[in-house]
Design a protein around this motif. Structure first.
Motif, PDB file in Angstrom:
ATOM      1  N   GLU A   1       0.822  -1.211   0.000  1.00 48.85           N
ATOM      2  CA  GLU A   1       0.000   0.000   0.000  1.00 48.85           C
ATOM      3  C   GLU A   1       0.855   1.260   0.000  1.00 48.85           C
ATOM      4  N   ASP A   2       1.930   1.263   0.771  1.00 51.52           N
ATOM      5  CA  ASP A   2       2.807   2.435   0.791  1.00 51.52           C
ATOM      6  C   ASP A   2       3.460   2.647  -0.568  1.00 51.52           C
TER       7      ASP A   2
ATOM      8  N   TRP B   1       2.948   5.890  -3.080  1.00 54.44           N
ATOM      9  CA  TRP B   1       4.075   6.652  -3.625  1.00 54.44           C
ATOM     10  C   TRP B   1       3.907   6.806  -5.135  1.00 54.44           C
ATOM     11  N   GLY B   2       3.591   5.723  -5.810  1.00 49.73           N
ATOM     12  CA  GLY B   2       3.456   5.785  -7.261  1.00 49.73           C
ATOM     13  C   GLY B   2       2.292   6.631  -7.713  1.00 49.73           C
ATOM     14  N   ARG B   3       1.173   6.543  -7.014  1.00 43.08           N
ATOM     15  CA  ARG B   3      -0.035   7.285  -7.430  1.00 43.08           C
ATOM     16  C   ARG B   3       0.129   8.794  -7.300  1.00 43.08           C
ATOM     17  N   TYR B   4       1.140   9.224  -6.583  1.00 46.97           N
ATOM     18  CA  TYR B   4       1.399  10.671  -6.532  1.00 46.97           C
ATOM     19  C   TYR B   4       1.678  11.205  -7.935  1.00 46.97           C
TER      20      TYR B   4
ATOM     21  N   PRO C   1      -1.835  -6.672  -8.703  1.00 47.64           N
ATOM     22  CA  PRO C   1      -1.523  -6.589 -10.134  1.00 47.64           C
ATOM     23  C   PRO C   1      -0.902  -5.272 -10.561  1.00 47.64           C
ATOM     24  N   GLU C   2      -0.892  -4.261  -9.688  1.00 47.67           N
ATOM     25  CA  GLU C   2      -0.285  -2.973 -10.054  1.00 47.67           C
ATOM     26  C   GLU C   2       1.243  -3.039 -10.125  1.00 47.67           C
TER      27      GLU C   2
ATOM     28  N   ILE D   1       7.048   0.173 -10.665  1.00 50.21           N
ATOM     29  CA  ILE D   1       5.895   1.005 -10.305  1.00 50.21           C
ATOM     30  C   ILE D   1       5.681   1.937 -11.492  1.00 50.21           C
ATOM     31  N   THR D   2       4.489   1.891 -12.098  1.00 45.89           N
ATOM     32  CA  THR D   2       4.305   2.500 -13.416  1.00 45.89           C
ATOM     33  C   THR D   2       3.115   3.454 -13.445  1.00 45.89           C
TER      34      THR D   2
END
Length: 409
Positions: free
Chosen positions: A134-135, A139-142, A159-160, A359-360
């Motif tokens: 989750e952390d 971070w990636g979704r920022y 799957p992310e 992380i994409t």
């Protein structure tokens, strides 16, 4: 297409059925391989329940965090004890003493701008692989919505994360090289999506010798061309596809999380933060091996093949606009998929394993110029997606009349 498919499915990519076991709808690594993993939670699995369970990210107006970055980068380096070393004058920077997982929002904005300006940033002594799922996703979704890969292994229920897994036996055997002279597959991640990857992170979990990642500057590649060729390329469009990736994965016993997609993108892409242009084609000059660009639209097949082969050979030769990121198991690379293309290096040491996860976040729709960027809307994108198959069936003359012919002629 048949020969391209044959080659693609032979790639040493990470969804082959060999070495996997299936249990209760989940493919996983064999017990022998699992015993060799230092971090079992990053073992790749393929869940059959995810078959066609995902769709591409819906069109959205992307807000690039680089717009908010401070060009002085004081938040990253002033008073933090962090140091940076330039890798080449134009491309790449290596950073020590800065923990990515601890960055404030201001520092994340500065990081975005730094990565866009330098193309690639290599961070050492990082703790990313020990963070919670989750952390890491937070971070990636920022930087944007997270992409879900078509085929690749991922941690169970996560799957992310695109997992990169490779192993070599005691002899260092690489079956791919039994039939091919080399493995260089330049690509921009998931360029077949209508809104492909932007700021991207690859986190190394376990490394042996070799297996480095190489990067080439696509902006420099464009700027090296003559003004005459630049003028010709500006405004041309090409089709990018996920077809071979998905079909190759399925042929090797993998899963298909999303339907096949073909997308039309500009051959020359305008970067909204840097306000520069770069080539946006990818693959290997031989059969576009490992890349996603298939055809330049509005050209006859022989013309498209000749031009695309020239551009890919040009990219392939740019060792003076290139860096090689050397991995260890605490290294994280952050790069801008809009500016650079990259390739794996298939020289993994004998009797070793390499595991990493990507992380994409996805970014804006590729556009040819600032006007297209300002005029773009999600509604226009949906209309283009709706008509893509129709446009791909046009003859070169019909495509010219509809998209390239100057108005008033």
């Amino acid at each position: 297409m048949a020969s391209t498919y044959r080659v693609f499915k032979d790639l040493p990519i990470d969804f082959h059925a060999d070495g996997k076991e299936k249990k209760e709808g989940i493919f996983s690594l064999s017990p022998e391989l699992l015993k060799k993993l230092n971090h079992p939670r990053w073992a790749p699995v393929w869940e059959t329940s995810q078959e066609l369970a995902f769709k591409p990210v819906a069109p959205f107006k992307h807000t690039d965090r680089g717009y908010f970055g401070d060009p002085s980068f004081d938040s990253l380096f002033k008073g933090t004890g962090a140091t940076k070393t330039t890798i080449t004058p134009k491309l790449g920077v290596e950073i020590h003493g800065l923990q990515l997982s601890k960055l404030t929002d201001r520092q994340k904005d500065d990081l975005a701008l730094l990565v866009e300006q330098k193309g690639v940033a290599i961070f050492r002594d990082q703790d990313f692989k020990d963070l919670s799922f989750e952390d890491l996703k937070k971070w990636g979704r920022y930087y944007g919505p997270l992409h879900v890969h078509n085929n690749s292994g991922a941690p169970k229920g996560e799957p992310e994360f695109h997992l990169v897994f490779a192993s070599r036996d005691k002899n260092g055997t690489n079956p791919f090289l039994d039939r091919h002279t080399g493995f260089i597959t330049w690509h921009s991640d998931v360029s077949f999506e209508s809104q492909p990857a932007g700021i991207t992170a690859l986190v190394n979990v376990q490394t042996g010798g070799g297996g480095d990642t190489q990067f080439v500057d696509a902006i420099e590649a464009y700027e090296r061309l003559s003004p005459t060729l630049q003028h010709f390329l500006d405004g041309l469009q090409a089709v990018h596809t996920s077809r071979e990736q998905i079909q190759g994965g399925k042929a090797e016993g993998g899963i298909e999380r999303k339907p096949i997609v073909d997308t039309i993108h500009p051959v020359v892409r305008w970067h909204p933060v840097l306000k520069k242009k770069g080539l946006f084609v990818n693959g290997n000059p031989q059969l576009r091996l490992g890349g996603f660009t298939r055809r330049i639209l509005g050209l006859k097949d022989e013309e498209s093949d000749a031009l695309l082969t020239f551009l890919l050979n040009h990219i392939n030769s740019l060792l003076d606009a290139h860096i090689r990121a050397i991995w260890d198991d605490k290294t994280v690379a952050v790069w801008d998929n809009r500016r650079v293309i990259h390739t794996a290096t298939s020289d993994l040491a004998p009797d070793s394993i390499r595991t990493a996860f990507r992380i994409t976040p996805v970014a804006e729709r590729p556009v040819a110029n600032e006007k297209e960027f300002n005029d773009w809307t999600p509604e226009k994108e949906l209309d283009l997606i709706k008509h893509t198959n129709e446009y791909l069936k046009l003859t070169p003359a019909e495509y010219y009349e509809k998209f390239y012919k100057p108005k008033g002629l």
